[in-house]
Design an enzyme around this catalytic site. Structure first.
Site, PDB file in Angstrom:
ATOM      1  N   LYS A  21       0.880  -1.169   0.000  1.00  0.00           N
ATOM      2  CA  LYS A  21       0.000   0.000   0.000  1.00  0.00           C
ATOM      3  C   LYS A  21       0.918   1.220   0.000  1.00  0.00           C
ATOM      4  O   LYS A  21       1.552   1.531   1.010  1.00  0.00           O
ATOM      5  CB  LYS A  21      -0.919   0.007   1.231  1.00  0.00           C
ATOM      6  CG  LYS A  21      -1.765   1.261   1.335  1.00  0.00           C
ATOM      7  CD  LYS A  21      -2.606   1.299   2.588  1.00  0.00           C
ATOM      8  CE  LYS A  21      -3.214   2.683   2.764  1.00  0.00           C
ATOM      9  NZ  LYS A  21      -3.980   2.802   4.011  1.00  0.00           N
ATOM     10  N   GLY A  35      -8.383   9.410   9.056  1.00  0.00           N
ATOM     11  CA  GLY A  35      -8.800   9.558  10.449  1.00  0.00           C
ATOM     12  C   GLY A  35      -9.839  10.616  10.714  1.00  0.00           C
ATOM     13  O   GLY A  35     -10.185  10.858  11.877  1.00  0.00           O
ATOM     14  N   ALA A  72      -9.547   5.603   3.350  1.00  0.00           N
ATOM     15  CA  ALA A  72      -9.409   6.701   4.309  1.00  0.00           C
ATOM     16  C   ALA A  72     -10.581   7.666   4.297  1.00  0.00           C
ATOM     17  O   ALA A  72     -11.194   7.919   3.265  1.00  0.00           O
ATOM     18  CB  ALA A  72      -8.129   7.499   4.067  1.00  0.00           C
ATOM     19  N   GLY A  73     -10.864   8.156   5.493  1.00  0.00           N
ATOM     20  CA  GLY A  73     -11.862   9.190   5.657  1.00  0.00           C
ATOM     21  C   GLY A  73     -13.274   8.698   5.901  1.00  0.00           C
ATOM     22  O   GLY A  73     -14.159   9.490   6.214  1.00  0.00           O
ATOM     23  N   ASN A 133      -9.981   2.016   8.921  1.00  0.00           N
ATOM     24  CA  ASN A 133      -9.377   1.589  10.178  1.00  0.00           C
ATOM     25  C   ASN A 133     -10.014   2.319  11.356  1.00  0.00           C
ATOM     26  O   ASN A 133     -10.677   1.732  12.204  1.00  0.00           O
ATOM     27  CB  ASN A 133      -7.854   1.848  10.116  1.00  0.00           C
ATOM     28  CG  ASN A 133      -7.081   1.247  11.285  1.00  0.00           C
ATOM     29  OD1 ASN A 133      -5.900   0.970  11.171  1.00  0.00           O
ATOM     30  ND2 ASN A 133      -7.703   0.994  12.433  1.00  0.00           N
ATOM     31  N   THR A 134      -9.854   3.661  11.351  1.00  0.00           N
ATOM     32  CA  THR A 134     -10.242   4.430  12.529  1.00  0.00           C
ATOM     33  C   THR A 134     -11.719   4.282  12.868  1.00  0.00           C
ATOM     34  O   THR A 134     -12.086   4.207  14.052  1.00  0.00           O
ATOM     35  CB  THR A 134      -9.907   5.925  12.300  1.00  0.00           C
ATOM     36  OG1 THR A 134      -8.564   6.032  11.827  1.00  0.00           O
ATOM     37  CG2 THR A 134     -10.058   6.718  13.587  1.00  0.00           C
TER      38      THR A 134
END
Lengths: 66, 271
Positions: free
Chosen positions: B102, B163, B190-191, B212-213
């Site tokens: 990645k 995040g 992301a986001g 993830n977050t």
């Protein structure tokens, strides 16, 4: 001679190869990888990689990531 | 699971799940393991950091990784130059025994925005070195095309900065990417902060979502992992089913024919 391992200065006797140096520092197993002066050194090259005064080593291992 | 009929194909490999998850920021390793399992993800991201011999986290994480059976996608998070990327990618390949990477090249510390120039340069070199590159990129069509020219077969545009949980901030660009690159696997990376946002990305035709977050920082990460698994499945099903076309004016769902109380002749006119 003085080298830097993961950002910390270390005094090393003589001029060891990378394999010996890692052994001295008690790195074992296969869950780490090494760069010398910012360049990757394959595991097979450790015995042939001579460490010089002022070299910087990065030794990394798996961590969580996103 | 949609494993059999509708696999996600990346670099010639088929996956049953269209949700990829990160392994960071969980309250504990045990919660991380349970959340990853509940998410149904078959691809997990992880990284490399400096470690001294006395630290055992690397070994413990490695043991979990082998148990999980997940496909590994190491990242180059934190790298700011192609040179750093190349070195970290080579280290990853040696440790994780995978040529998948990645690719992250950060161009701005404030919003962790990918550096498009660094990305393209690093992607070219990684492809030459035999890596299968999955770049975390912005939603810029031209940058994405150049990444494809560099040899990337998968693109991972951001929904929003890492995040932030802001969701799909630039839907126009994201739709453009989907329309203009119909044959490229596209993963929103992301986001994404809520399952509804993941479902929306899938409804738009994105092939998968990486996050993830949103799971790790939920009050109950395991339950949230399940919510995301269901949302991604729902969004994919909806995309395949074909969404209705939006209309400006109302159109009754219930038949108007034989509506009671309706009179053909207006009585008020008769009086």
């Amino acid at each position: 001679m003085r080298i830097f391992v993961n950002g910390e200065a270390r005094i090393v006797e003589g001029s060891p190869d990378l394999a010996s140096l890692l052994q001295q520092m008690e790195y074992s197993g296969e869950t780490f990888a090494v760069a010398v002066n910012g360049d990757f050194v394959p595991r097979s090259e450790y015995p042939r990689t001579q460490i010089q005064d002022g070299d910087t080593l990065d030794v990394v291992a798996p961590v969580v990531g996103g | 699971m949609l494993a059999v009929s509708d696999p996600l194909k990346l670099y010639g490999r088929a996956f049953g799940s269209r949700l990829l998850v990160g392994t960071a920021l969980y309250p504990s390793p045990a919660v991380m393991r349970e959340a990853v399992r509940e998410s149904g993800a078959e691809i997990i991201t992880l990284s490399l950091r400096r470690q001294n011999p006395q630290q055992r986290q690397g070994r413990m994480l490695w043991d979990y990784i082998r148990e999980s059976g997940c496909w590994l996608l190491p990242n180059t998070a934190g790298c700011k130059t192609p040179r750093e990327v190349i070195t970290l990618a080579e280290m990853s390949r040696e440790i994780f025994q995978t040529d998948w990477i990645k690719l992250e090249v950060i161009g701005d510390d404030y919003n962790l925005q990918p550096d498009p120039y660094g990305l393209i340069e690093a992607a070219r070199e990684l492809v030459i070195r035999g890596f299968k590159v999955l770049p975390y990129c912005t939603d810029d069509l031209v940058v994405c095309r150049k990444l494809l020219d560099a040899g990337c077969e998968v693109l991972m545009p951001w929904g929003a900065p890492i995040g932030t949980g802001q969701g799909l901030l630039n839907k126009y660009n994201l739709r453009t990417l989907r329309e203009r690159l119909p044959d490229t696997p596209l993963i929103i990376d992301a986001g994404v902060g809520a399952p509804s946002q993941a479902a929306e990305a899938m409804e738009m035709g994105y092939d998968a979502v990486l996050l993830n977050t949103a799971i790790a920082k939920a009050q109950d990460p395991v339950q949230m992992a399940r919510a995301f698994r269901l949302a991604v499945q729902a969004g994919r099903e909806a995309y395949r089913a074909g969404l209705m076309v939006k209309r400006q004016t109302a159109s009754p769902s219930t038949p108007t024919l034989d509506m009671p109380f309706w009179q053909q002749v207006d009585k008020t006119q008769q009086d």
